[in-house]
Design a protein around this motif. Structure first.
Motif, short mmCIF file in Angstrom:
data_model
loop_
_atom_site.label_atom_id
_atom_site.label_comp_id
_atom_site.label_asym_id
_atom_site.label_seq_id
_atom_site.Cartn_x
_atom_site.Cartn_y
_atom_site.Cartn_z
N LEU A 1 40.60 63.65 2.69
CA LEU A 1 39.43 63.25 1.91
C LEU A 1 39.70 63.23 0.41
O LEU A 1 39.20 62.38 -0.31
N GLU B 1 34.75 58.34 14.41
CA GLU B 1 35.31 59.22 13.38
C GLU B 1 35.57 58.45 12.09
O GLU B 1 35.31 58.96 10.99
N ASP B 2 36.07 57.23 12.19
CA ASP B 2 36.24 56.39 10.99
C ASP B 2 34.91 56.22 10.27
O ASP B 2 34.83 56.35 9.04
N GLY C 1 42.10 59.73 7.10
CA GLY C 1 41.57 60.71 8.02
C GLY C 1 40.77 61.79 7.30
O GLY C 1 40.83 61.92 6.07
N ARG C 2 40.07 62.59 8.06
CA ARG C 2 39.23 63.63 7.48
C ARG C 2 40.05 64.65 6.69
O ARG C 2 39.57 65.23 5.72
N GLU C 3 41.30 64.85 7.10
CA GLU C 3 42.16 65.81 6.40
C GLU C 3 42.67 65.27 5.07
O GLU C 3 43.34 65.98 4.32
N LEU D 1 30.75 60.16 4.91
CA LEU D 1 30.97 61.38 4.14
C LEU D 1 31.49 61.07 2.74
O LEU D 1 30.99 61.60 1.74
N ALA E 1 32.29 58.15 10.44
CA ALA E 1 31.84 59.43 9.89
C ALA E 1 32.55 59.75 8.59
O ALA E 1 31.93 60.23 7.63
N VAL E 2 33.85 59.48 8.54
CA VAL E 2 34.62 59.71 7.30
C VAL E 2 34.09 58.81 6.19
O VAL E 2 33.92 59.24 5.04
#
Length: 250
Positions: A121, A33-34, A117-119, A40, A36-37
């Motif tokens: 961005l 996840e890290d 985190g993704r939240e 992105l 992927a963030v």
């Protein structure tokens, strides 16, 4: 911006730090996840960068090859040090002023090792790995800007009671600076580059002051950290930054 002492409640693991406030990066511990963030954020901000960022930044970004995943600091240093003598060092988050400026004075740029985190961005109060690395490190490959950053660290380390003035200079240049180029008005400040909202606001937002860079004016202008900026200072050339680095404040 790093120029604040850490306080209770800040993110980051400060246990086991070295005397100079550095920590190992442990690049193999980042989660899927890290990664992927990171990808992105890099893809999104690189898209903005192609249109709105100065050529020196784009050249540095290309040289670092960071689009595939979170960069390994050792591998980055192998490419960066031969260019300008700079290297990146891992830190847990915000570190004290004295440690931060000492690193700059010795051509070491502190980069936070954790990533948002993704939240989160679009906005963070504290600098994370993406802000510190994507926003700051590419320009350290430019010889003129690299020399200024070292000189800035030397001056700030000796500033004493004038430290707030040097913090303002950092804010309005290294974090939120604009520059005139042959291709038009461009961004070089890391605080703009690492924020999708700030990019459009800085270049084309309504009700925004874009003032010619003048060192004394910059160092006397307060700033706010929790909102989009209303004032930006615009360079004609990176060499102007040495006006401030070499001035004596009265």
């Amino acid at each position: 911006m790093q120029a604040r002492a850490p306080v209770a409640g800040l993110r980051g693991n400060y246990i086991g730090i070295s005397p100079d406030w550095t920590v190992p990066q442990s690049a193999d511990l980042y989660s899927d996840e890290d990664q992927a963030v990171w990808r992105l954020l890099v893809a999104r901000q690189t898209g903005f960068a192609r249109d709105f960022v100065c050529g020196e930044f784009l050249k540095g970004l290309e040289s670092l090859s960071i689009s595939e995943g979170i960069p390994d600091f050792a591998a980055v240093n192998a490419r960066l040090e031969p260019l300008t003598g700079w290297k990146v060092v891992g830190v847990p988050g915000l570190i004290p002023d004295a440690a931060f400026y000492d690193h700059l004075a010795h051509r070491r740029f502190p980069v936070t090792v954790w990533i948002r985190g993704r939240e989160e961005l679009d906005y963070l109060v504290e600098p994370d790995l993406f802000h510190d690395f994507f926003g700051h490190v590419p320009l350290l490959s430019d010889p003129i800007f690299a020399d200024f950053m070292q000189r800035y660290g030397q001056c700030a380390a000796e500033a004493g009671p004038d430290l707030d003035l040097w913090a303002r200079l950092y804010w309005y240049t290294v974090e939120f600076g604009l520059i005139h180029t042959k291709q038009g008005l461009k961004i070089y400040g890391a605080g703009i580059l690492s924020s999708a909202k700030e990019v459009g606001h800085a270049i084309g937002g309504d009700g925004v002051e874009r003032l010619p860079f003048e060192a004394t004016m910059v160092m006397r202008r307060p700033y706010q950290i929790d909102k989009l900026q209303n004032t930006y200072f615009v360079l004609d050339d990176f060499r102007q930054l040495f006006e401030a680095a070499d001035m004596r404040i009265n």
